[in-house]
Design an enzyme around this catalytic site. Structure first.
Site, PDB file in Angstrom:
ATOM      1  N   LYS A 117       0.832  -1.209   0.000  1.00 28.37           N
ATOM      2  CA  LYS A 117       0.000   0.000   0.000  1.00 28.37           C
ATOM      3  C   LYS A 117       0.869   1.262   0.000  1.00 28.37           C
ATOM      4  O   LYS A 117       0.633   2.187  -0.770  1.00 28.37           O
ATOM      5  CB  LYS A 117      -0.932   0.014   1.233  1.00 28.37           C
ATOM      6  CG  LYS A 117      -2.089  -0.968   1.136  1.00 28.37           C
ATOM      7  CD  LYS A 117      -2.891  -1.066   2.451  1.00 28.37           C
ATOM      8  CE  LYS A 117      -3.955  -2.145   2.346  1.00 28.37           C
ATOM      9  NZ  LYS A 117      -4.720  -2.350   3.584  1.00 28.37           N
TER      10      LYS A 117
ATOM     11  N   GLN B 210      -5.111  -1.514  10.002  1.00 28.61           N
ATOM     12  CA  GLN B 210      -4.983  -2.788   9.301  1.00 28.61           C
ATOM     13  C   GLN B 210      -5.520  -3.932  10.163  1.00 28.61           C
ATOM     14  O   GLN B 210      -5.233  -4.030  11.354  1.00 28.61           O
ATOM     15  CB  GLN B 210      -3.496  -3.016   8.957  1.00 28.61           C
ATOM     16  CG  GLN B 210      -3.233  -4.204   8.040  1.00 28.61           C
ATOM     17  CD  GLN B 210      -3.757  -4.032   6.620  1.00 28.61           C
ATOM     18  OE1 GLN B 210      -3.891  -2.921   6.120  1.00 28.61           O
ATOM     19  NE2 GLN B 210      -4.067  -5.139   5.963  1.00 28.61           N
TER      20      GLN B 210
ATOM     21  N   ASP C 281     -11.374   3.032   4.404  1.00 30.86           N
ATOM     22  CA  ASP C 281     -11.682   1.599   4.294  1.00 30.86           C
ATOM     23  C   ASP C 281     -13.193   1.377   4.159  1.00 30.86           C
ATOM     24  O   ASP C 281     -13.632   0.292   3.785  1.00 30.86           O
ATOM     25  CB  ASP C 281     -11.220   0.864   5.572  1.00 30.86           C
ATOM     26  CG  ASP C 281      -9.915   0.113   5.377  1.00 30.86           C
ATOM     27  OD1 ASP C 281      -9.626  -0.298   4.236  1.00 30.86           O
ATOM     28  OD2 ASP C 281      -9.198  -0.078   6.377  1.00 30.86           O
TER      29      ASP C 281
HETATM   30  N1  GUN Z   1      -6.974  -6.679   6.152  1.00 32.00           N
HETATM   31  C1  GUN Z   1      -7.239  -7.348   5.008  1.00 32.00           C
HETATM   32  N2  GUN Z   1      -7.843  -6.548   4.097  1.00 32.00           N
HETATM   33  C2  GUN Z   1      -7.963  -5.322   4.690  1.00 32.00           C
HETATM   34  C3  GUN Z   1      -8.502  -4.083   4.245  1.00 32.00           C
HETATM   35  O1  GUN Z   1      -9.003  -3.930   3.125  1.00 32.00           O
HETATM   36  N3  GUN Z   1      -8.433  -3.061   5.158  1.00 32.00           N
HETATM   37  C4  GUN Z   1      -7.892  -3.213   6.405  1.00 32.00           C
HETATM   38  N4  GUN Z   1      -7.891  -2.160   7.216  1.00 32.00           N
HETATM   39  N5  GUN Z   1      -7.384  -4.363   6.834  1.00 32.00           N
HETATM   40  C5  GUN Z   1      -7.414  -5.404   5.976  1.00 32.00           C
END
Ligand code: GUN
Length: 301
Positions: A53, A96, A119
């Site tokens: 990311k 996350q 998110d």
């Molecule tokens: N863990 C796995 N996919 C995601 C996501 O799209 N956002 C977040 N915050 N954690 C994740």
């Protein structure tokens, strides 16, 4: 006819190039789009996701700040989120997942200001999604929707079977696919006779994280498959010492599909790009109206 390989990486790179130009042209450099990423604990997959990311964001001019704690209390985490909520230079905040057991994600995710919740996990954004109102759509569902749109995949009246009912993927995707007039079945860990459902799917979306789950005899000819599975499997033959595996046995299932996403290079890059898209929209105040000269810079909440 060979299946159409839905190349998520290619679309993702095109979208990222468009966003890079927008960031330059809109003269956002004075206050560049800025995403804060919070990680708690030591989940190996999370380390890799966050690295992907931040790398992708940096490439197109989105600033990132990573906040990492091995252990932290819910209260302390809440304080960090509050500071980020109040910081006018921060446009997007993600925590996350998964979080360690001492932290209840429900308590934490809803503390993120809805305007900065890139998110789309806050109940307000989730509610807005249900009502088709402008919102931050969760990244993986948004990435899949974009691929459906770009590849002109027919959804109206089609049976979309989703495996996995997580709040990250399956549950919001179910709502979005209904918006696209599909008939939706959501299967999960307690579903009896999974094959009974998967065999009916015109569109099959598997978001379980179990390599080898979907075999050829579980699907019908001509199905469109989105493989959301991303399991890191140890592989000493690679430099990184791991290989990424989807839920679908690609070699045996792909020949009978009309279209399928590969792993890697399918849904994954689209997920990262959708998060960047949400961050850019947050920076531009496109979802919630931007209000200047206030500590709380967004009105309405
Ligand atoms: N863990 C796995 N996919 C995601 C996501 O799209 N956002 C977040 N915050 N954690 C994740």
């Amino acid at each position: 006819m060979p299946p159409h390989i839905l190349d998520g990486k290619k679309i993702a790179l095109q979208k990222q190039a468009t966003m890079a130009t927008i960031i330059q042209n809109y003269n956002l450099q004075a206050l560049p789009p800025h995403l804060a990423i919070i990680q708690v604990g030591d989940d190996t997959a999370s380390h890799i996701y966050i690295k992907n990311k931040t790398k992708a964001c940096k490439k197109i001019g989105i600033k990132t700040t990573e906040i990492y704690h091995t252990h932290i209390s819910e209260n302390k985490l809440y304080k960090i989120i509050n500071e980020l909520n109040e910081d006018p230079t921060i446009h997007g905040i993600i925590v996350q997942l998964p979080l360690p057991k001492n932290i209840n994600p429900e308590n934490i995710l809803h503390k993120i200001h809805p305007a900065k919740d890139v998110d789309g996990f806050h109940f307000k954004n989730y509610g807005r999604l249900s009502f088709k109102l402008p919102t931050h759509v969760p990244a993986t569902p948004l990435g899949i929707l974009e691929m459906i749109h770009i590849h002109k995949i027919e959804t109206k009246g089609k049976h979309c079977v989703i495996i996995g009912n997580s709040k990250i993927v399956g549950a919001p995707l179910g709502i979005l696919m209904q918006h696209l007039q599909a008939t939706v079945t959501i299967c999960h860990i307690h579903t009896n006779d999974l094959t009974h459902f998967t065999k009916q799917a015109d569109i099959l979306i598997s978001a379980v994280g179990k390599p080898g789950l979907i075999t050829q005899k579980m699907v019908k000819k001509g199905v469109v498959i989105f493989d959301v599975g991303t399991t890191f499997v140890t592989d000493n033959h690679t430099i990184s010492k791991y290989t990424l595996k989807g839920d679908v046995i690609f070699e045996e299932v792909s020949p009978i599909c009309s279209a399928i996403t590969p792993v890697p290079g399918g849904v994954g890059p689209m997920t990262v790009t959708a998060l960047m898209h949400n961050t850019l929209r947050a920076a531009q105040g496109q979802v919630y109206t931007l209000q200047k000269n206030q500590t709380k810079i967004f009105k309405g909440y």
